[in-house]
Structure formats: C-alpha cells, structure tokens
Scaffold this motif. Structure first.
Motif, mmCIF file in Angstrom:
data_model
loop_
_atom_site.group_PDB
_atom_site.id
_atom_site.type_symbol
_atom_site.label_atom_id
_atom_site.label_comp_id
_atom_site.label_asym_id
_atom_site.label_seq_id
_atom_site.Cartn_x
_atom_site.Cartn_y
_atom_site.Cartn_z
ATOM 1 N N UNK A 1 0.678 -1.260 -0.037
ATOM 2 C CA UNK A 1 0.097 -0.042 0.014
ATOM 3 C C UNK A 1 0.941 1.331 0.031
ATOM 4 N N UNK A 2 2.068 1.105 -0.555
ATOM 5 C CA UNK A 2 2.987 2.448 -0.648
ATOM 6 C C UNK A 2 2.270 3.223 -1.809
ATOM 7 N N UNK A 3 1.802 2.308 -2.832
ATOM 8 C CA UNK A 3 1.330 3.110 -4.081
ATOM 9 C C UNK A 3 -0.059 2.333 -4.305
ATOM 10 N N UNK A 4 -0.905 3.166 -5.116
ATOM 11 C CA UNK A 4 -2.195 2.322 -5.638
ATOM 12 C C UNK A 4 -1.977 1.261 -6.512
ATOM 13 N N UNK A 5 -2.911 0.224 -6.350
ATOM 14 C CA UNK A 5 -2.430 -1.028 -7.209
ATOM 15 C C UNK A 5 -2.809 -0.780 -8.774
ATOM 16 N N UNK A 6 -3.450 0.420 -9.067
ATOM 17 C CA UNK A 6 -3.420 0.706 -10.674
ATOM 18 C C UNK A 6 -2.108 1.268 -11.207
ATOM 19 N N UNK A 7 -1.074 1.397 -10.319
ATOM 20 C CA UNK A 7 0.204 1.814 -10.868
ATOM 21 C C UNK A 7 1.101 0.414 -10.797
ATOM 22 N N UNK A 8 0.687 -0.705 -10.399
ATOM 23 C CA UNK A 8 1.381 -2.013 -10.476
ATOM 24 C C UNK A 8 1.677 -2.473 -11.782
ATOM 25 N N UNK A 9 2.908 -2.593 -12.311
ATOM 26 C CA UNK A 9 3.259 -3.081 -13.582
ATOM 27 C C UNK A 9 3.928 -4.621 -13.384
#
Length: 319
Positions: free
Chosen positions: A239-247
């Motif tokens: 949860x450091x960054x939103x999942x829509x940024x996961x590549x």
C-alpha cells in the motif's frame, strides 16, 4: 478486401492506442489495395471527421449513450453488425483491456481467425501471416490466418502513428444496441498526470525506495519528463502506491519508449510486464540485481543521490 478499425475512446476522447491501430489498419488496407473504415461507439467529443487524417475514408458512428459504459458483449455484437454492413473481412483493434475482452468474442461470433498482440504488418506474399509476441514477450510467432474474416489486435507502441490531411465521411449507424448485462454503479478515475497504459515514458519505483514517504523524487522525475508513474508488485501490496500503478505479469503490461526502473530488483514477473519497452534504464545500488541483464542502460548507485541529480539535469536541459 475491406478493413474495419475499432476506435476505442475514453470520456469521448480517442485513445493513443487507437491512433496506432488506425495507422496500422490503414496500412493493411493499402497493402491489400482495399478501403479502410473506422467504427466509434458511444458519445464522442472529438471531431470524428478528423480521423480521416490517419487515412480512413469513412467513420461509422454508433452514437448511443448505452455504449458510454463498456460492456464487452454489447460492444462485440455492435462491432460485428457494423463489420457485416461494411463488408469487412479484416478487423483491427488495440490489444488493450477493452480489445482483449472484445477480440475473442468477436472471433467466436464471426468464426474469424484471431491474432492477438500483433507487432508487425501482415505478410501477404503467401496467404495472410501475422507476427505476434508469445511467452510474455520473450519470443515471436508467425501466425497464418486462413479464415475468410481475420481479426488482428495490435500491441501498444508496436506501430507508429502516421497522420496526413484527409477528412473522413462520418456515417450515423443505426445498429440495434442491446441493454447491457453489466451495470456500472460507481467509478473512480486513476490519478496521475499521464495515463500509465498510454504513456510514452514511465518512471517506476520498487522496494529500494524504502517507503512511500520517499516517492516524491519519483513523481518529480516523472513530472519533468511528462511521464507516468508506476511501481512493482511488492510496493502495491504494501500500500505504498495504488494498485493501478502496478506493472508486471500480474499487473499492467506496458510498452513505453522509455522505462526507468528505480530500486527494482527485476524479478521475472516484473520483467514480463515491461520487456516490450523500447529502452530500459535501471537505477539500483545492487550491481548484481537481475534487472541489469535486461537493461539498455544501467546506473549502479544510491537512487536517493542519483534521481534528484537526474531530475535537476533534465530541468536545466529543458530550460
């Protein structure tokens, strides 16, 4: 031969991947001595006649508000009917999320051969052979399509956008639109200056950044490059960054012209989602990080020192 190109839109605006599909489809038609036409579904805020500058002669517009919300089954039926009316024997669309949902359904409905993830124009010297990615981009396959109708979904950033001065004839299509089986109850738009799936440049961070409080330098670099931000799966899971940024293999697959990986080791699952990038730059203090084997350029060092200096240098270059 007639070629029909599906033009995907978001909030009435044509997606970059669809401009690539238009340029590709027009070239397919040109090589075959055929006509190229496009189909747009739902409301459109753009001047559809201007799509003629990419080479299409006609744009079939199914202007029905029901189509403003995506439903793969409804879209498939409408595109199939437009294709039949246009006499299309080749259908081209983007291999994006919507395209991946439509293409196989369209293939089944039309009994058409499908090549998904195409990366080159068809070879028509002996039949109809299309080159595509296989094994998560690790290899290529040449697929021969022998059905009367052929469907091609084009990988993003696999074909350049070419534009001229043409104007297309816009035709209002009165295709029957079935009520959708999917009901949209709410939606939330992904944040960020640039859409990740449409970005020319992507700046991505991993666990080497140590925590979400250090993400400012990633965003600063992305801002000066007019790039999208992304992250590795462990970062999204924490949860450091939103999942829509996961590549990566289990996230979004991207194919930008430039992919900058900061503090990412380069596990095979991550590489599977980014290995179609034209140029990969890796910044990592671990000289043995696997990502360096896939990189075009690598910087061994402390990202907390390197990235701010890189950002300032780019600012100076841009003036």
């Amino acid at each position: 031969m007639s070629v029909l190109i599906f033009v995907d839109t978001a909030e009435g605006q044509v997606k970059k991947s669809s401009l690539e599909a238009l340029s590709y489809g027009v070239k397919v038609a040109e090589l075959a001595g055929a006509t190229a036409e496009a189909v747009v579904l739902g409301s459109a805020s753009e001047d559809l006649a201007s799509l003629g500058k990419y080479g299409v002669k006609k744009v079939h517009h199914v202007n029905n508000s029901t189509l403003d919300s995506f439903d793969a089954q409804v879209y498939t039926k409408v595109i199939a009917e437009v294709a039949a009316a246009a006499g299309a024997d080749v259908i081209v669309l983007s291999n994006n999320l919507n395209g991946k949902a439509i293409a196989p359904r369209l293939s089944a409905r039309l009994k058409a051969g499908l090549v998904s993830g195409a990366v080159a124009l068809p070879d028509t010297a002996n039949g109809f052979v299309v080159k595509k990615n296989v094994f998560s981009g690790k290899a290529y396959a040449n697929v021969s399509v022998t059905t009367p109708i052929r469907i091609i979904s084009l990988n993003s950033n696999a074909y350049p956008i070419t534009a001229g001065d043409g104007v297309a004839e816009v035709i209002a299509s009165n295709v029957t639109v079935d009520p959708p089986k999917v009901k949209v109850t709410s939606s939330s738009k992904a944040s960020g200056e640039v859409s990740l799936t449409e970005a020319e440049i992507v700046v991505s961070g991993g666990r080497g950044l140590k925590g979400p409080e250090n993400w400012g330098m990633v965003e600063d670099l992305a801002h000066v490059l007019h790039a999208a931000t992304a992250c590795s799966r462990p970062v999204a899971d924490a949860d450091w960054r939103p999942h829509h940024e996961h590549v990566g293999q289990t996230g979004f697959a991207v194919a930008p012209n430039l992919y900058i990986a900061i503090g990412i080791s380069g596990a095979i699952q991550h590489l599977a989602g980014v290995n179609r990038s034209k140029v990969i730059v890796v910044i990592n203090k671990d000289a043995e990080a696997p990502f360096f084997k896939a990189a075009d350029y690598g910087i061994v060092g402390d990202a907390f020192e390197i990235v701010p200096k890189m950002t300032e240098a780019i600012k100076k270059i841009k003036g």
